[in-house]
Write a protein that holds these residues in place. Sequence first.
Motif: not given
Length: 452
Positions: A368-375, A436-445, A343-347
Amino acid sequence: MNTRLPLAAGAAMAACALVLAAAPRAASAQPSEKKPVPHATVTTDNETPALYDDEAGGSAVGDDPAIWVHPQDPAASIVIVTAKEGGLRVYDLDDEEVQSLAATPAPRADGVAGRYNNVDIAYDVPLNGSQVDVAVVSDRYNDQLRFFTIDPAGADAATPLVEVTAADQPFLFSPDRDTVAEDHTAYGLAVWQPAGGADYAVVTQEGAPTLATARIVETGGGLGYTEVRSTVMPSSFPLRDGTTWNPCEEPGTGPQLEGLSVDQRTGVLYAAQEDVGLWRVPLPFGEGQPSLVDTVKDFGVHDVYDPQTEECVPVDPDDEGFGGDALEADAEGVDIYYATGATGYIVVSSQGDDTFAVYRTQGRNDLVGTFRVAGIDGVDDVNGSDGLAITNRPVDGHPHGLLVTHDEPETGTDVDPGREDATGFSYVDWAEVADALGLRVSTAAANDPRLR
């Protein structure tokens, strides 16, 4: 390891025919009515100092970032960015500059001062009896790759990057120096490190629909490349209404690609063709049929080039085309967030509307969806993003991973209004995007094959 090499240039037309066969299906698959996709806004309060395209700023124009992850000390990880004629900049995780490198002449008899366009990281590359991590950079003005070793101390090093480009490396797309001056040269770049120890760079050509791979090798005490192989992507697309669409470009140019990222687990290249959309391209070239994952919103709209305004204008202002829902041309930066297993995501940067599109790495690469970045807190919104980089590793202040994105124009409170063309890079906590988009997260190297 599969030892088949990518297609030679002489076989590129055969590969192109395969791609063209896939293109009508991708175009026809677009729905006749647009379906809404999830959209979110995430925030950033962290950005690098502004770069300026003026004499005082060294003609620095931000373009593309890469994240180097320190194997033991996440706080010592660094962000490396290209500044075109301004060379390279290295930042720590507090967005402070720790090194500035000029775009020096390439180490060749006819070398000229460089223009560094894109950058990516190759880990554990053999050099002088050791394994080193390397920043690989595309140099447009010399039509070649440049290589910079990364000090293992990262942000704590006095000089995190040192150039180790071997002398007299071949041009990637040009037969001679006179042709290099025409500017159809090395542009977008991604590193590909398949199992078995080989290291490759995948490179795009400015102003042309060409992709190339080059094997990174140790030579003459430095790093160079060999086995340059190329293939040509489509520049013409049959549509379901019976017409053929040719993306409108400036005279003498074709629909170029820039943003690239390789899924190191599968050997699939994701490539953004700026005025067309996102491609899925199996590597090596010829191992499978490329296909369009998604198209820009005005895909199929017939335009003509106006030489007076230097813009493309629709032949029919009411033409809605056959485009997708998420990407507003130009489609630009591409990178992958690696989650568990496959699994993973292409941005992808949707430069035309200041947003980002997210696709799955599995199956049909569904949107999956879209997002914008607000400062916030004095940081400006992200606009016109070009390159981007992602790591799933916890780095200082970002325990669930980090997204770094180009921002142009840079309009934060620290920008000098008397300076020219400010650009910069913003840091975004990946947890915000995932939540925000309900994505899976994994921080394992272990789930990031780049850290092999």
